[in-house]
Design a protein around this motif. Structure first.
Motif, short mmCIF file in Angstrom:
data_model
loop_
_atom_site.label_atom_id
_atom_site.label_comp_id
_atom_site.label_asym_id
_atom_site.label_seq_id
_atom_site.Cartn_x
_atom_site.Cartn_y
_atom_site.Cartn_z
N VAL A 130 0.87 -1.18 0.00
CA VAL A 130 0.00 0.00 0.00
C VAL A 130 0.91 1.22 0.00
CG1 VAL A 130 -1.81 1.27 1.20
CG2 VAL A 130 -1.82 -1.24 1.24
N VAL A 131 0.87 2.00 -1.07
CA VAL A 131 1.80 3.11 -1.24
C VAL A 131 1.06 4.34 -1.74
CG1 VAL A 131 3.76 1.58 -1.70
CG2 VAL A 131 2.35 2.37 -3.60
N GLY A 132 1.74 5.48 -1.70
CA GLY A 132 1.11 6.70 -2.18
C GLY A 132 1.89 7.93 -1.80
N ALA A 141 -5.12 10.08 3.18
CA ALA A 141 -4.55 9.48 4.38
C ALA A 141 -5.58 8.60 5.08
CB ALA A 141 -4.05 10.58 5.32
N ASP A 142 -6.83 9.07 5.11
CA ASP A 142 -7.91 8.30 5.72
C ASP A 142 -8.12 6.99 4.99
OD1 ASP A 142 -9.72 8.30 7.84
OD2 ASP A 142 -11.38 8.95 6.57
N ASN A 143 -8.13 7.04 3.65
CA ASN A 143 -8.30 5.82 2.85
C ASN A 143 -7.17 4.84 3.09
OD1 ASN A 143 -10.71 6.58 1.67
ND2 ASN A 143 -9.75 7.45 -0.15
N ALA A 144 -5.93 5.35 3.14
CA ALA A 144 -4.78 4.46 3.34
C ALA A 144 -4.91 3.69 4.65
CB ALA A 144 -3.48 5.26 3.32
N ARG A 145 -5.29 4.40 5.69
CA ARG A 145 -5.38 3.74 7.00
C ARG A 145 -6.55 2.75 7.03
NH1 ARG A 145 -3.94 6.19 12.77
NH2 ARG A 145 -4.46 4.38 14.04
N LEU A 146 -7.70 3.16 6.52
CA LEU A 146 -8.90 2.32 6.62
C LEU A 146 -8.83 1.11 5.69
CD1 LEU A 146 -11.53 5.16 6.96
CD2 LEU A 146 -10.77 3.59 8.74
N SER A 148 -6.06 -0.33 4.76
CA SER A 148 -5.05 -1.22 5.35
C SER A 148 -5.61 -1.94 6.56
CB SER A 148 -3.81 -0.42 5.73
OG SER A 148 -3.19 0.13 4.58
N ARG A 149 -6.41 -1.24 7.35
CA ARG A 149 -7.02 -1.87 8.52
C ARG A 149 -7.90 -3.05 8.09
NH1 ARG A 149 -10.80 1.98 11.87
NH2 ARG A 149 -8.81 2.96 12.33
N GLY A 165 3.05 10.41 5.18
CA GLY A 165 1.87 10.39 4.34
C GLY A 165 1.22 9.03 4.25
N VAL A 166 0.97 8.57 3.03
CA VAL A 166 0.24 7.32 2.80
C VAL A 166 0.95 6.13 3.41
CG1 VAL A 166 -0.43 5.68 1.00
CG2 VAL A 166 -1.04 8.08 0.78
N ASP A 167 2.28 6.05 3.27
CA ASP A 167 3.02 4.91 3.84
C ASP A 167 2.77 4.79 5.34
OD1 ASP A 167 4.08 4.82 1.30
OD2 ASP A 167 6.16 4.58 1.97
N ALA A 168 2.93 5.89 6.06
CA ALA A 168 2.75 5.86 7.51
C ALA A 168 1.31 5.49 7.86
CB ALA A 168 3.11 7.22 8.11
N ALA A 169 0.34 6.05 7.12
CA ALA A 169 -1.06 5.74 7.39
C ALA A 169 -1.36 4.27 7.15
CB ALA A 169 -1.96 6.62 6.52
N ALA A 170 -0.74 3.69 6.12
CA ALA A 170 -0.94 2.27 5.83
C ALA A 170 -0.39 1.39 6.95
CB ALA A 170 -0.27 1.90 4.50
N HIS A 171 0.81 1.70 7.42
CA HIS A 171 1.37 0.95 8.55
C HIS A 171 0.48 1.08 9.78
CE1 HIS A 171 5.04 -0.04 6.46
NE2 HIS A 171 5.43 1.21 6.35
N GLU A 172 0.02 2.31 10.05
CA GLU A 172 -0.83 2.53 11.22
C GLU A 172 -2.12 1.72 11.13
OE1 GLU A 172 -0.29 4.20 13.91
OE2 GLU A 172 1.24 5.72 13.54
N GLY A 173 -2.72 1.70 9.94
CA GLY A 173 -3.95 0.95 9.77
C GLY A 173 -3.76 -0.53 10.04
N ALA A 174 -2.65 -1.09 9.57
CA ALA A 174 -2.38 -2.51 9.82
C ALA A 174 -2.16 -2.77 11.31
CB ALA A 174 -1.16 -2.95 9.02
#
Length: 394
Positions: A130-132, A141-146, A148-149, A165-174
């Motif tokens: 998941v990248v961006g 950012a909201d989409n990346a986290r949700l 990934s969750r 940005g997107v990378d951090a949000a993706a990790h957070e969502g997981a």
């Protein structure tokens, strides 16, 4: 791996002018690196150029210091903290998904729970990149986290690059859905970084990196001490895509490094997914270009799961992604909720107050009050330049 074997691998990576391709030819011909360094210059020239052969016969000046640092790093791991390892092409833990790519790294440094670092191969389970953008919109950012969750909740390991940005949000969502049972099977998330593992870049993500080392994996092909050099980040993207069955691009400008990851994924025969966005947002143009080139357009996490032939995500998490926001419990009143005239006027593109005044017919003072209420409810985000953007679809 003992110290001598580690030293031979490090020397091979440090030999001037000897890239991954030449190194793989040498390993295929002579076996492990120790055998390579036992060959004569003339024997080496059967696989590499004269200049490369001469370099292989010369001990790099920085080799001994790097060996000392790396061995101390491996031996000095806190028994109560993340485990550390170096995995080489000849290691049984090396992931098959990377071996199947055109340019697998010769070795990788790992940091994470011992149960994951010692597994064979180390990223057990199915992975999705998941990248961006490093500067996403609030919705991005909201989409990346949700996304990934939800995708992690469906059993996928989320792979990204630890960037802002997107990378951090993706990790957070997981990491939002870390459970003890799931952690025994596969890492929640994998961060492939562009520095040595003894450094964290950007520093803003230091706490996030510690969380990943506890519940996931940090991975790098770069020696300890490697600083954040610009050329290293596009190169590491082949590992992000190579570990994964597919790559989801959340937001990306046309010049984004995320498009490099997507291109590499396509070249590796992996799926490419893209989330569409506003035609007015520069961060959406890269995704739209990918879709025109054949990437799968996705509107929900379920679209990704169906394409990868995976079971549906848990209903509660799928609803979070489809709604785009974990909404507050406050009474929406006249300004909040799906019926808010301000939300209807705002649409899904960033917009200034003057344009909203024209659309709603409200006076500026009342509009600012309504926007503040929506912002506190998590339905609207305040952007630079005096702009506002709606969050989610509710």
């Amino acid at each position: 791996m003992d110290r001598d074997e580690l030293g031979a691998w490090l020397r091979l990576t440090l030999s001037a002018g000897v890239g991954n391709g030449a190194a793989r030819r040498l390993l295929a011909r002579f076996g492990l690196p120790q055998a390579v360094f036992q060959q004569s210059e003339s024997a080496l020239q059967q696989c590499v150029t004269l200049a490369q052969a001469k370099a292989l016969c010369t001990v790099p000046s920085e080799w001994e210091a790097l060996l000392d640092i790396t061995w101390q790093w491996l031996e000095g791991a806190d028994p109560q903290g993340p485990a550390r390892a170096v995995v080489t092409l000849g290691d049984h833990r090396y992931p098959q998904s990377l071996l199947d790519t055109e340019d697998p790294p010769l070795l990788m440094y790992l940091m994470g729970p011992a149960r994951l670092v010692t597994q064979a191969p180390f990223p057990v389970g199915r992975c999705l990149a998941v990248v961006g953008s490093r500067n996403p919109t609030a919705q991005g950012a909201d989409n990346a986290r949700l996304f990934s969750r939800t995708l992690r909740g469906a059993g996928l390991t989320i792979v990204s690059g630890l960037a802002l940005g997107v990378d951090a949000a993706a990790h957070e969502g997981a990491l939002d859905v870390v459970t003890e049972a799931a952690a025994q099977v596969a890492p929640a998330t994998i961060a492939v970084v562009g520095t040595g593992l003894d450094r964290v870049y950007p520093r803003k993500n230091l706490d996030l990196a510690h969380r990943i080392a506890t519940h996931g994996l940090l991975v790098s092909e770069y020696p300890l001490g490697t600083p954040p050099l610009a050329a290293n980040f596009p190169k590491r993207n082949r590992i992000i895509s190579g570990l994964s069955q597919g790559t989801l691009v959340v937001e990306a400008a046309l010049a984004s490094g995320s498009l490099i990851t997507a291109r590499m994924a396509a070249e590796q025969g992996r799926e490419v997914f893209a989330i569409p966005g506003s035609i007015h947002a520069p961060q959406s143009r890269g995704c739209h270009a990918l879709i025109r080139q054949g990437a799968k357009l996705v509107e929900s996490a379920q679209d990704v799961l169906e394409e990868l032939r995976l079971p549906s995500a848990p209903a509660v998490d799928r609803q979070l992604v489809d709604s785009g926001s974990a909404c507050s419990n406050t009474d929406p009143g006249i300004h909040g909720g799906a019926d808010s005239p301000v939300l209807k006027a705002l649409g899904f593109d960033p917009m200034g107050v003057d344009a909203l005044v024209a659309r709603t017919g409200m006076d500026a003072a009342s509009l600012q009050v309504a926007l503040l209420e929506l912002e506190l409810e998590g339905r609207v985000a305040r952007l630079p330049g005096g702009l506002f953007q709606r969050l989610g679809t509710a």
